[in-house]
Design a protein around this motif. Structure first.
Motif, PDB file in Angstrom:
ATOM      1  N   VAL A  78       0.691  -1.132   0.080  1.00 49.85           N
ATOM      2  CA  VAL A  78       0.009   0.049   0.069  1.00 49.85           C
ATOM      3  C   VAL A  78       0.750   1.047   0.122  1.00 49.85           C
ATOM      4  CG1 VAL A  78      -1.686   1.283   1.174  1.00 49.85           C
ATOM      5  CG2 VAL A  78      -1.912  -1.314   1.301  1.00 49.85           C
ATOM      6  N   GLU A  79       0.617   2.059  -0.876  1.00 45.91           N
ATOM      7  CA  GLU A  79       1.202   3.594  -1.014  1.00 45.91           C
ATOM      8  C   GLU A  79       0.852   4.146   0.236  1.00 45.91           C
ATOM      9  OE1 GLU A  79       0.713   5.218  -4.677  1.00 45.91           O
ATOM     10  OE2 GLU A  79       2.331   4.147  -5.729  1.00 45.91           O
ATOM     11  N   CYS A  80       1.760   4.680   1.167  1.00 38.02           N
ATOM     12  CA  CYS A  80       1.554   5.392   2.304  1.00 38.02           C
ATOM     13  C   CYS A  80       2.414   6.737   2.278  1.00 38.02           C
ATOM     14  CB  CYS A  80       1.956   4.602   3.460  1.00 38.02           C
ATOM     15  SG  CYS A  80       0.825   3.021   3.693  1.00 38.02           S
ATOM     16  N   MET A  81       1.892   7.671   2.987  1.00 41.43           N
ATOM     17  CA  MET A  81       2.815   8.853   3.216  1.00 41.43           C
ATOM     18  C   MET A  81       3.390   8.680   4.603  1.00 41.43           C
ATOM     19  SD  MET A  81       3.932  11.799   3.034  1.00 41.43           S
ATOM     20  CE  MET A  81       2.882  12.554   1.393  1.00 41.43           C
ATOM     21  N   ILE A  82       4.844   8.642   4.562  1.00 43.25           N
ATOM     22  CA  ILE A  82       5.588   8.501   5.933  1.00 43.25           C
ATOM     23  C   ILE A  82       6.165   9.652   6.311  1.00 43.25           C
ATOM     24  CG2 ILE A  82       7.535   7.304   6.770  1.00 43.25           C
ATOM     25  CD1 ILE A  82       6.963   4.962   4.367  1.00 43.25           C
ATOM     26  N   VAL A  83       6.071   9.977   7.409  1.00 43.54           N
ATOM     27  CA  VAL A  83       6.599  11.183   8.151  1.00 43.54           C
ATOM     28  C   VAL A  83       7.368  10.641   9.438  1.00 43.54           C
ATOM     29  CG1 VAL A  83       6.084  13.490   9.250  1.00 43.54           C
ATOM     30  CG2 VAL A  83       4.776  12.474   7.630  1.00 43.54           C
ATOM     31  N   ALA A  84       8.686  11.126   9.457  1.00 44.97           N
ATOM     32  CA  ALA A  84       9.633  10.543  10.458  1.00 44.97           C
ATOM     33  C   ALA A  84      10.365  11.489  11.102  1.00 44.97           C
ATOM     34  CB  ALA A  84      10.507   9.237   9.741  1.00 44.97           C
ATOM     35  N   ASN A  85      10.143  11.765  12.401  1.00 47.42           N
ATOM     36  CA  ASN A  85      11.011  12.774  13.272  1.00 47.42           C
ATOM     37  C   ASN A  85      12.359  12.254  13.189  1.00 47.42           C
ATOM     38  OD1 ASN A  85       8.221  12.515  15.379  1.00 47.42           O
ATOM     39  ND2 ASN A  85       8.742  14.405  14.528  1.00 47.42           N
ATOM     40  N   ASP A  86      13.284  13.595  12.980  1.00 46.50           N
ATOM     41  CA  ASP A  86      14.531  12.954  13.294  1.00 46.50           C
ATOM     42  C   ASP A  86      15.333  13.316  14.424  1.00 46.50           C
ATOM     43  OD1 ASP A  86      17.306  12.609  13.048  1.00 46.50           O
ATOM     44  OD2 ASP A  86      17.637  13.661  10.941  1.00 46.50           O
ATOM     45  N   PRO A  87      15.490  12.330  15.306  1.00 41.83           N
ATOM     46  CA  PRO A  87      15.671  12.539  16.773  1.00 41.83           C
ATOM     47  C   PRO A  87      17.217  13.005  16.978  1.00 41.83           C
ATOM     48  CG  PRO A  87      15.756  10.360  16.408  1.00 41.83           C
ATOM     49  CD  PRO A  87      15.209  10.693  15.140  1.00 41.83           C
ATOM     50  N   GLY A 113      -5.258  10.684  -1.246  1.00 44.61           N
ATOM     51  CA  GLY A 113      -5.989   9.623  -0.604  1.00 44.61           C
ATOM     52  C   GLY A 113      -5.007   8.700  -0.035  1.00 44.61           C
ATOM     53  N   LEU A 114      -3.764   8.929   0.731  1.00 44.41           N
ATOM     54  CA  LEU A 114      -2.790   7.896   1.527  1.00 44.41           C
ATOM     55  C   LEU A 114      -3.251   7.975   2.686  1.00 44.41           C
ATOM     56  CD1 LEU A 114       0.154   9.603  -0.637  1.00 44.41           C
ATOM     57  CD2 LEU A 114      -0.946   7.436  -1.078  1.00 44.41           C
ATOM     58  N   PRO A 115      -3.058   6.764   3.145  1.00 44.14           N
ATOM     59  CA  PRO A 115      -2.684   6.588   4.851  1.00 44.14           C
ATOM     60  C   PRO A 115      -1.421   7.119   4.975  1.00 44.14           C
ATOM     61  CG  PRO A 115      -2.522   4.502   3.653  1.00 44.14           C
ATOM     62  CD  PRO A 115      -2.897   5.291   2.508  1.00 44.14           C
ATOM     63  N   THR A 116      -1.195   7.590   6.413  1.00 41.65           N
ATOM     64  CA  THR A 116      -0.168   8.019   6.836  1.00 41.65           C
ATOM     65  C   THR A 116       0.733   7.112   8.107  1.00 41.65           C
ATOM     66  OG1 THR A 116      -0.785  10.240   6.413  1.00 41.65           O
ATOM     67  CG2 THR A 116       0.842  10.202   7.926  1.00 41.65           C
TER      68      THR A 116
END
Length: 217
Positions: A78-87, A113-116
């Protein structure tokens, strides 16, 4: 043109370096993966990751990349929006560039219409710039509720301390996975509780994975 392309590659390398060698080494020494390593393990093998806004913050006083990584990847087909904090960049705290970059990611997710999937390890707002992000930052949490309303799943994977504004992301997501013994989700940690109420507490009882999984409210 080759000089321009070389300069672009140099600036992109700064984004890939996150907080720099010192802080990446310290993060690894704690037994943790960097945000980019987490994404690499999350997406399906041999599938591309389309990064968005890699050079956000270029030309400003903020770290190139805005202390988060955003992009589209394939997870379980599934194509998803990925958002990652950079610690490795100030503990993953959010500055004005972070907020703008997050808005853009939310916009792309909504329009397509992407899940995140949020990979969370964040100290919340960068305190010196909080006056510039406190109000617009609230809209980012509203976007999570709008995604739920649209039946676009929001997932939070929590790896470490997620305090203040960082606690709202798992708090408002549809699905939350916390690393037992590692994830800590609270608005203010034990020192703040001590100052405010005089109560002695610890990270685990205040916001650990076990507490959040077993204690209602």
């Amino acid at each position: 043109m080759l000089e321009r392309v070389a300069d672009l590659a140099e600036q992109h390398a700064k984004a890939l370096a996150g907080g720099g060698e010192k802080y990446v080494a310290r993060h690894h020494a704690r037994g943790k993966l960097t945000a980019r390593e987490r994404i690499e393990l999350l997406v399906d093998p041999d599938t591309p990751f389309l990064e968005l806004g890699a050079l956000a913050g270029w030309g400003t006083d903020f770290t190139v990349g805005g202390s988060i990584i955003t992009g589209i990847g394939v997870v379980e087909g599934v194509e998803c929006m990925i958002v990652a904090n950079d610690p490795t960049v100030k503990g993953g705290s959010s500055n004005p560039v972070t907020v703008k970059k997050g808005f853009r990611a939310a916009q792309v997710a909504e329009e397509n219409g992407l899940p995140t999937i949020n990979l969370v390890e964040s100290g919340g707002a960068d305190l010196p710039t909080q006056k510039d992000i406190f109000i617009p930052g609230g809209a980012s949490f509203r976007n999570i509720t709008r995604a739920s309303e649209d039946r676009r799943p929001t997932v939070a994977l929590v790896f470490g301390n997620s305090t203040a504004g960082g606690a709202y992301i798992p708090g408002m997501s549809d699905y939350v996975v916390m690393v037992d013994g590692g994830a800590k989700v609270f608005l203010g940690g034990p020192p703040l509780v001590k100052m405010a109420t005089g109560e002695e507490s610890d990270d685990e009882s205040l916001g650990g994975a076990s507490m959040h999984a077993k204690t209602s409210g």
